[in-house]
Design a protein around this motif. Structure first.
Motif, PDB file in Angstrom:
ATOM      1  N   ARG A   1      50.028  18.018  34.099  1.00 27.66           N
ATOM      2  CA  ARG A   1      50.932  17.875  32.950  1.00 27.66           C
ATOM      3  C   ARG A   1      50.602  16.613  32.180  1.00 27.66           C
ATOM      4  NH1 ARG A   1      56.994  18.179  34.571  1.00 27.66           N
ATOM      5  NH2 ARG A   1      57.232  17.540  32.406  1.00 27.66           N
ATOM      6  N   LEU A   2      50.328  15.547  32.920  1.00 29.80           N
ATOM      7  CA  LEU A   2      49.999  14.281  32.269  1.00 29.80           C
ATOM      8  C   LEU A   2      48.723  14.426  31.444  1.00 29.80           C
ATOM      9  CD1 LEU A   2      50.654  11.371  31.835  1.00 29.80           C
ATOM     10  CD2 LEU A   2      49.454  10.798  33.920  1.00 29.80           C
ATOM     11  N   ASN A   3      47.738  15.077  32.041  1.00 32.38           N
ATOM     12  CA  ASN A   3      46.490  15.305  31.342  1.00 32.38           C
ATOM     13  C   ASN A   3      46.692  16.115  30.085  1.00 32.38           C
ATOM     14  OD1 ASN A   3      43.955  14.311  32.323  1.00 32.38           O
ATOM     15  ND2 ASN A   3      44.581  15.199  34.264  1.00 32.38           N
ATOM     16  N   PHE A   4      47.548  17.093  30.218  1.00 31.23           N
ATOM     17  CA  PHE A   4      47.796  17.978  29.100  1.00 31.23           C
ATOM     18  C   PHE A   4      48.414  17.203  27.944  1.00 31.23           C
ATOM     19  CE2 PHE A   4      49.949  21.730  27.181  1.00 31.23           C
ATOM     20  CZ  PHE A   4      48.779  22.429  26.940  1.00 31.23           C
TER      21      PHE A   4
ATOM     22  N   ASN B   1      44.758   0.720  25.172  1.00 28.46           N
ATOM     23  CA  ASN B   1      44.729  -0.285  26.235  1.00 28.46           C
ATOM     24  C   ASN B   1      45.602   0.128  27.406  1.00 28.46           C
ATOM     25  OD1 ASN B   1      42.897  -2.007  25.087  1.00 28.46           O
ATOM     26  ND2 ASN B   1      44.443  -3.099  23.909  1.00 28.46           N
ATOM     27  N   LYS B   2      46.754   0.717  27.076  1.00 26.00           N
ATOM     28  CA  LYS B   2      47.646   1.199  28.135  1.00 26.00           C
ATOM     29  C   LYS B   2      46.950   2.280  28.957  1.00 26.00           C
ATOM     30  CE  LYS B   2      51.772   0.558  28.692  1.00 26.00           C
ATOM     31  NZ  LYS B   2      52.275  -0.582  29.430  1.00 26.00           N
ATOM     32  N   LEU B   3      46.290   3.170  28.242  1.00 28.21           N
ATOM     33  CA  LEU B   3      45.568   4.253  28.912  1.00 28.21           C
ATOM     34  C   LEU B   3      44.489   3.677  29.826  1.00 28.21           C
ATOM     35  CD1 LEU B   3      44.883   7.229  29.223  1.00 28.21           C
ATOM     36  CD2 LEU B   3      43.500   7.085  27.185  1.00 28.21           C
ATOM     37  N   LEU B   4      43.794   2.659  29.319  1.00 26.40           N
ATOM     38  CA  LEU B   4      42.733   2.048  30.107  1.00 26.40           C
ATOM     39  C   LEU B   4      43.286   1.376  31.350  1.00 26.40           C
ATOM     40  CD1 LEU B   4      40.439   0.581  27.378  1.00 26.40           C
ATOM     41  CD2 LEU B   4      39.773   2.097  29.229  1.00 26.40           C
ATOM     42  N   SER B   5      44.393   0.654  31.180  1.00 22.04           N
ATOM     43  CA  SER B   5      44.919  -0.042  32.361  1.00 22.04           C
ATOM     44  C   SER B   5      45.418   0.977  33.371  1.00 22.04           C
ATOM     45  CB  SER B   5      46.001  -1.041  31.958  1.00 22.04           C
ATOM     46  OG  SER B   5      47.131  -0.368  31.508  1.00 22.04           O
ATOM     47  N   THR B   6      45.918   2.113  32.882  1.00 21.27           N
ATOM     48  CA  THR B   6      46.322   3.171  33.812  1.00 21.27           C
ATOM     49  C   THR B   6      45.118   3.690  34.580  1.00 21.27           C
ATOM     50  OG1 THR B   6      47.976   3.843  32.220  1.00 21.27           O
ATOM     51  CG2 THR B   6      47.490   5.380  33.980  1.00 21.27           C
ATOM     52  N   GLN B   7      44.035   3.927  33.850  1.00 26.08           N
ATOM     53  CA  GLN B   7      42.842   4.459  34.513  1.00 26.08           C
ATOM     54  C   GLN B   7      42.288   3.454  35.512  1.00 26.08           C
ATOM     55  OE1 GLN B   7      39.970   6.141  31.819  1.00 26.08           O
ATOM     56  NE2 GLN B   7      41.344   7.811  31.355  1.00 26.08           N
ATOM     57  N   HIS B   8      42.365   2.171  35.164  1.00 21.43           N
ATOM     58  CA  HIS B   8      41.890   1.165  36.106  1.00 21.43           C
ATOM     59  C   HIS B   8      42.779   1.135  37.335  1.00 21.43           C
ATOM     60  CE1 HIS B   8      39.638  -1.092  32.716  1.00 21.43           C
ATOM     61  NE2 HIS B   8      38.990  -0.059  33.171  1.00 21.43           N
ATOM     62  N   PHE B   9      44.074   1.302  37.102  1.00 18.88           N
ATOM     63  CA  PHE B   9      45.023   1.302  38.208  1.00 18.88           C
ATOM     64  C   PHE B   9      44.728   2.462  39.157  1.00 18.88           C
ATOM     65  CE2 PHE B   9      48.993   2.425  40.238  1.00 18.88           C
ATOM     66  CZ  PHE B   9      49.491   1.197  40.637  1.00 18.88           C
TER      67      PHE B   9
ATOM     68  N   GLY C   1      39.228   8.299  35.867  1.00 21.97           N
ATOM     69  CA  GLY C   1      39.546   8.707  34.506  1.00 21.97           C
ATOM     70  C   GLY C   1      40.326  10.002  34.505  1.00 21.97           C
ATOM     71  N   PHE C   2      41.067  10.233  33.424  1.00 24.95           N
ATOM     72  CA  PHE C   2      41.744  11.524  33.270  1.00 24.95           C
ATOM     73  C   PHE C   2      40.770  12.500  32.640  1.00 24.95           C
ATOM     74  CE2 PHE C   2      45.266   8.477  32.920  1.00 24.95           C
ATOM     75  CZ  PHE C   2      46.024   8.944  33.979  1.00 24.95           C
ATOM     76  N   PHE C   3      40.808  13.735  33.066  1.00 29.82           N
ATOM     77  CA  PHE C   3      39.828  14.635  32.468  1.00 29.82           C
ATOM     78  C   PHE C   3      40.139  14.947  31.015  1.00 29.82           C
ATOM     79  CE2 PHE C   3      42.294  18.448  32.694  1.00 29.82           C
ATOM     80  CZ  PHE C   3      42.904  18.503  33.935  1.00 29.82           C
ATOM     81  N   SER C   4      41.393  14.746  30.609  1.00 32.35           N
ATOM     82  CA  SER C   4      41.676  14.980  29.189  1.00 32.35           C
ATOM     83  C   SER C   4      41.040  13.904  28.324  1.00 32.35           C
ATOM     84  CB  SER C   4      43.172  15.035  28.949  1.00 32.35           C
ATOM     85  OG  SER C   4      43.779  13.888  29.481  1.00 32.35           O
ATOM     86  N   SER C   5      41.000  12.670  28.840  1.00 35.56           N
ATOM     87  CA  SER C   5      40.366  11.643  28.034  1.00 35.56           C
ATOM     88  C   SER C   5      38.861  11.845  28.022  1.00 35.56           C
ATOM     89  CB  SER C   5      40.728  10.242  28.540  1.00 35.56           C
ATOM     90  OG  SER C   5      40.066   9.945  29.726  1.00 35.56           O
ATOM     91  N   GLU C   6      38.357  12.450  29.076  1.00 32.14           N
ATOM     92  CA  GLU C   6      36.939  12.775  29.113  1.00 32.14           C
ATOM     93  C   GLU C   6      36.605  13.820  28.044  1.00 32.14           C
ATOM     94  OE1 GLU C   6      35.969  14.618  32.777  1.00 32.14           O
ATOM     95  OE2 GLU C   6      33.886  14.949  32.228  1.00 32.14           O
ATOM     96  N   ALA C   7      37.407  14.884  28.025  1.00 30.88           N
ATOM     97  CA  ALA C   7      37.176  15.939  27.040  1.00 30.88           C
ATOM     98  C   ALA C   7      37.294  15.385  25.628  1.00 30.88           C
ATOM     99  CB  ALA C   7      38.173  17.069  27.245  1.00 30.88           C
ATOM    100  N   PHE C   8      38.252  14.490  25.457  1.00 26.63           N
ATOM    101  CA  PHE C   8      38.436  13.875  24.147  1.00 26.63           C
ATOM    102  C   PHE C   8      37.196  13.084  23.738  1.00 26.63           C
ATOM    103  CE2 PHE C   8      39.387   9.577  22.551  1.00 26.63           C
ATOM    104  CZ  PHE C   8      39.650   9.880  21.236  1.00 26.63           C
ATOM    105  N   LEU C   9      36.662  12.335  24.674  1.00 22.76           N
ATOM    106  CA  LEU C   9      35.498  11.497  24.360  1.00 22.76           C
ATOM    107  C   LEU C   9      34.301  12.333  23.916  1.00 22.76           C
ATOM    108  CD1 LEU C   9      35.538   8.785  27.132  1.00 22.76           C
ATOM    109  CD2 LEU C   9      35.657   8.427  24.688  1.00 22.76           C
ATOM    110  N   TYR C  10      34.075  13.454  24.605  1.00 24.90           N
ATOM    111  CA  TYR C  10      32.922  14.275  24.246  1.00 24.90           C
ATOM    112  C   TYR C  10      33.008  14.700  22.787  1.00 24.90           C
ATOM    113  CZ  TYR C  10      32.111  14.579  29.228  1.00 24.90           C
ATOM    114  OH  TYR C  10      31.886  14.265  30.531  1.00 24.90           O
ATOM    115  N   LYS C  11      34.234  14.952  22.329  1.00 22.68           N
ATOM    116  CA  LYS C  11      34.366  15.348  20.936  1.00 22.68           C
ATOM    117  C   LYS C  11      34.285  14.136  20.030  1.00 22.68           C
ATOM    118  CE  LYS C  11      37.303  19.195  21.823  1.00 22.68           C
ATOM    119  NZ  LYS C  11      38.697  19.578  21.745  1.00 22.68           N
ATOM    120  N   PHE C  12      34.963  13.091  20.464  1.00 22.64           N
ATOM    121  CA  PHE C  12      35.068  11.910  19.600  1.00 22.64           C
ATOM    122  C   PHE C  12      33.691  11.306  19.324  1.00 22.64           C
ATOM    123  CE2 PHE C  12      35.984   7.398  18.794  1.00 22.64           C
ATOM    124  CZ  PHE C  12      36.867   7.534  17.737  1.00 22.64           C
TER     125      PHE C  12
END
Lengths: 195, 722
Positions: free
Chosen positions: B366-369, B398-406, B410-421
């Protein structure tokens, strides 16, 4: 119209990469933009570079007028600025392409797209843009024209390409760089997370 | 108040403090009893309580028109509702009264509109109301109003388990064209993995055929797809325009007013998941997703009574927001209720700890979504580009990054986003954040890595500045480090099958993983070779490249990955010929580590045949080693068989005397200054400098000692001083 007339006409209007001699330690860039909005900003930033003399020529579309043909320096890089929110912008660039000598497509043409992340850009236009750049083996850069940082970044990247295209980087040629940076059509990566 | 006064009497304090009302009860116990009686009497007379009693007792069929009792009571309830909000019991009574249509459909709308909860909404009441939806003949518009109300107060419902139990029942309303958009939203909030069934998917697809590709159906289907990708084969468009609409209009202002008055700082459901602000506010919609919703409490009073109610009521769920310490989290971990807005989890470290320790995939899904849509809407699909560098977007990333570091992944949604971005990136927008996100992506299968990652990165790398090139090198190094670390943590002992990520069930074979890592290393090798060439072997870029190879040379010993990849000549020779001694020394250190890794791999190969190192790799390494030692120590540059060969004639024409010496440790451009310094120290009396005299046996070993003492440990490890 006779065939002979046509060939004369085309000869006159074609822009050629090697018809003139280069100037010492100088590079000339031609910015073609139908809307004439972004090119001025970009031109101001481009001439700010101090390592080489950068000449910037602006045009709305090609062919260039014949009257100042003599005084025009050799153009090392042609940049088509395309505002993706407007269909006309893309069409106009497409129409201008045929006034370039094929020699330009060996690394001396570059597309610069703006507003690519805008809601109102249909996917089809984006695909058409990519296909166009890929079919001509040209790089396609994206730029954020609304922010100063975006303009600076676009300037820096164009200068990188321009210096190579103008032969100012001894270790690289325009064709070599374009073989590394040419546009490719990305795969359909919609929702790869769901696969 | 009265009670307190009486207590002070019994304790014998100053009687003059007493008020007149309590004068009749001066003696201890009796006074207490009287006070209690009085309080009850007052309560019975409380018009609000009486009003509620009226609504719970009124008989079916009582007329509304001209009924003063009804009118007065309802006005009273409304007054309380709009000022203080209704307590749970009152909500139950009023909802029951309205939905049962005991007095017809007329009062229904009016009552629904005033159902402002003061604290929680009992889920039993909501479930009953759903049932009434099918029993009575409630007009469609009122049905919709009820569902909108449920959506608005969703986070205030004290439990969701009974609602989930009637998931199928609620689902049955989906075929109603008018209710469908709202039902889909409710289902969206209630859906868990176990609710996704084949027949439901089929029903939704059927509906989609009938109604067209409605966004609400697509949203629900895409959630189903997240939970059970094998059941939903439909391709979901990436550009889902509008999400679920916001339905809180009738209650919004009243709700926030009540909550403010009751001391709850955070406004309630004004932004449910995927809400779209009203059209009129569309100009402000740019970063609506980027405001992380705060973890919101269901109740105010429950905070104090949380522990007691938890122990007394076993089915009670605990909203995450009420958990304040790690100990509490551990105690209640089996009954944590996730908030409707998954985005709020990003802001809370306890919530992240919860995510990290529960194996329940649905929370992460759900979070990823949520994240996928937020990133997509804000960075790929925005209204206009003007405010792109805004503070909010930066904070969000930055919040997203600190979450991922915590979470250390990585979240797979941010991964999918990056491929497009990456395909739209200008190379400067949010550069530090994007590169950081990029370095967090999990291992990409080797068949896809080229198209997804390498092609866009290559275009960016070669058209961008030196600064960007260095940044990308650093990012790719950290990506490789993370991949290798994952491997060493998650690799199962009985080799081959490794699970790369604890949460997403991506399984990859060891050979698949090795392929990906190898591709990455070769890709960086290519970037590095050509990048050095284009930038004239810039020493800063070279330094970042050597950083990368410091990771690469130790893959076997440090990370247990049976893989050795030596650097390409385009990296080795520029580093060997570099004009700064540090680069040469680092290259020597890297070659030394390669040697140690290869030797240890060799011995292992003999014992277990764990892996086979290709002869080619060993040959390449040996060649580099010979070149390095011959060039720096033995003064045999340009000898036949060395990497750099020049025609004899050409060398003669260059007029360099003893050209084979020009890159030894004395004449190498990086070390020349050390040689001069050494010469002066060694023979301070000598007038003319003869550097070649250092090459004599004694001074040479002193010179090496001197160089090593300057901190060039890499060189020392290759050829130890005698």
């Amino acid at each position: 119209m006779k065939v002979g007339d046509l060939s004369v006409y085309i000869d006159m209007s074609l822009l050629k990469p090697f018809s003139k001699l280069p100037a010492l330690n100088a590079a000339t860039i031609l910015l073609v933009e139908r809307e004439e909005r972004f090119q001025q900003n970009l031109a101001d930033a481009l001439v700010g570079d101090t390592t080489v003399t950068v000449n910037v020529r602006l045009a709305k579309s090609l062919p260039l007028p014949m009257d100042n043909e003599e005084s025009r320096p050799r153009i090392d890089l042609v940049v088509f600025i395309i505002n993706l929110t407007s269909e006309l912008s893309l069409k106009s660039a497409e129409a201008s392409l045929k006034y370039l000598d094929p020699g330009y497509f060996l690394g001396k043409v570059c597309f610069l797209a703006t507003n690519a992340r805008n809601t109102s850009v249909p996917t089809e236009r984006l695909d058409a843009m990519r296909k166009l750049a890929a079919s001509l083996h040209c790089p396609l850069l994206f730029a954020e024209d609304q922010t100063p940082d975006g303009v600076n970044s676009a300037t820096e990247r164009l200068l990188t390409v321009l210096k190579v295209a103008a032969g100012l980087v001894p270790t690289a040629t325009a064709l070599y760089l374009s073989s590394l940076t040419r546009c490719t059509i990305p795969p359909d990566i919609d929702q790869p997370s769901f696969e | 108040m009265a009670e307190m006064l009486h207590l002070s009497v019994t304790s014998g304090s100053d009687s003059s403090a007493l008020s007149d009302q309590s004068a009749s009860s001066r003696v201890g116990n009796r006074s207490l009893r009287v006070a209690e009686k009085e309080r009850r009497k007052n309560e019975a007379e409380d018009p609000f309580v009486a009003a509620l009693k009226y609504f719970s007792d009124v008989e079916a069929g009582t007329p509304v028109v001209g009924n003063d009792d009804f009118e007065n009571n309802l006005v009273l309830v409304e007054k309380v509702a709009y000022s203080r909000g209704l307590h749970p019991e009152a909500i139950s009574i009023m909802l029951e009264f309205a939905m049962s249509l005991r007095m017809g459909t007329t009062p229904c709308v009016r009552i629904l509109k005033c159902l402002i909860p003061a604290s929680v909404v009992p889920q039993e009441a909501v479930v009953r109301a759903w049932v009434w939806l099918t029993v009575g003949k409630i007009p469609t518009s009122t049905q919709i109003l009820f569902i909108k109300w449920v959506l608005t107060v969703f986070d205030m419902i004290d439990g969701k388990d009974h609602l989930r139990a009637v998931y199928g029942f609620i689902f049955s309303f989906v075929t109603d064209e008018n209710l469908s958009p709202f039902i889909c939203h409710v289902l969206y909030l209630l859906t868990r993995k176990e609710s996704v069934r084949v027949f439901r998917v089929r029903k939704l697809l059927e509906l989609q055929l009938k109604l067209g590709r409605q966004p609400y159906l697509l949203h629900l289907l895409s959630l189903y797809k997240v939970f059970c990708p094998e059941l939903v084969t439909l391709s979901i468009p990436s550009r889902l325009r509008s999400g679920f609409k916001n339905h809180n209009n009738p209650w919004k202002s009243a709700l926030s007013a009540v909550q403010k008055r009751n001391g709850c700082q955070v406004p309630s459901s004004t932004s449910l998941l995927f809400t779209n602000k009203d059209k009129t506010a569309s100009r402000k919609r740019k970063h609506r997703h980027l405001e992380l919703p705060a973890l919101r409490s269901v109740t105010i009073q429950m905070d104090q009574t949380a522990s007691s109610s938890i122990s007394s009521n076993s089915r009670m769920v605990v909203p995450l927001v009420q958990v304040h310490s790690f100990a509490e989290l551990l105690e209640n971990i089996h009954r944590i209720e996730l908030p409707a807005q998954m985005g709020s989890l990003l802001g809370s470290s306890l919530a992240l700890q919860y995510l990290d320790c529960v194996q329940d995939e649905s929370a992460l899904l759900r979070l990823n979504f949520w994240l996928g849509f937020a990133l997509h809407e804000e960075f790929l699909f925005c209204g206009d580009g003007a405010s792109q560098t805004s503070e909010e977007a930066l904070l969000f990333l930055n919040k997203l990054l600190s979450t991922q570091h915590f979470l250390q992944e990585g979240f797979f949604s941010s991964e999918a986003f990056l491929y497009k971005f990456l395909n739209f990136w200008d190379g400067s927008l949010f550069r530090p954040q994007i590169l950081d996100l990029l370095s967090n992506i999990p291992v990409v299968p080797s068949t896809k890595i080229g198209q997804l990652l390498f092609e866009p990165l290559m275009q960016l790398f070669f058209t961008s500045s030196l600064f960007f090139k260095c940044g990308l090198m650093e990012c790719l190094n950290s990506m490789l480090l993370k991949w290798l670390t994952w491997h060493s943590v998650y690799a199962l002992e009985d080799d081959l099958d490794i699970s790369l990520n604890s949460h997403t069930s991506i399984n990859m074979t060891l050979s698949g993983f090795k392929d990906s890592v190898m591709k990455l290393i070769h890709f960086v090798g290519r970037l590095a070779s050509v990048g050095l060439q284009l930038e004239g072997c810039h020493s800063v870029l070279l330094s970042f490249i050597l950083d990368f190879y410091e990771t690469v040379c130790d893959t076997f010993l440090k990370y247990g990955l049976p893989l050795v990849v030596v650097p390409p000549p385009g990296v080795f020779y520029p580093a060997l010929m570099a004009t700064d001694p540090v680069s040469v020394d680092r290259l020597a250190y890297i070659m030394h580590r390669y040697k140690v890794n290869l030797m240890s791999a060799k011995t292992q190969e003999k014992v277990t045949e764990a892996f086979y190192i290709s002869r080619q790799t060993i040959r390449e390494f040996n060649h580099y080693m010979v070149v390095m030692v011959n060039c720096l120590w033995n003064s045999k540059m340009f000898h036949p068989g060395m990497g750099v060969q020049l025609g004899e004639e050409l060398l003669l024409r260059s007029n360099v005397a003893q050209h084979w010496r020009s890159f030894d440790l004395i004449h190498h451009p990086a070390f020349l200054s050390y040689a001069v310094d050494f010469h002066q120290r060694c023979w301070p009396a000598r007038r003319d400098m003869d550097l070649n005299s250092i090459k004599l046996a004694k001074p040479w070993s002193w010179y090496l000692e001197y160089l090593y003492s300057q901190g060039y440990d890499g060189l020392k490890q290759i050829v130890p001083a005698h």
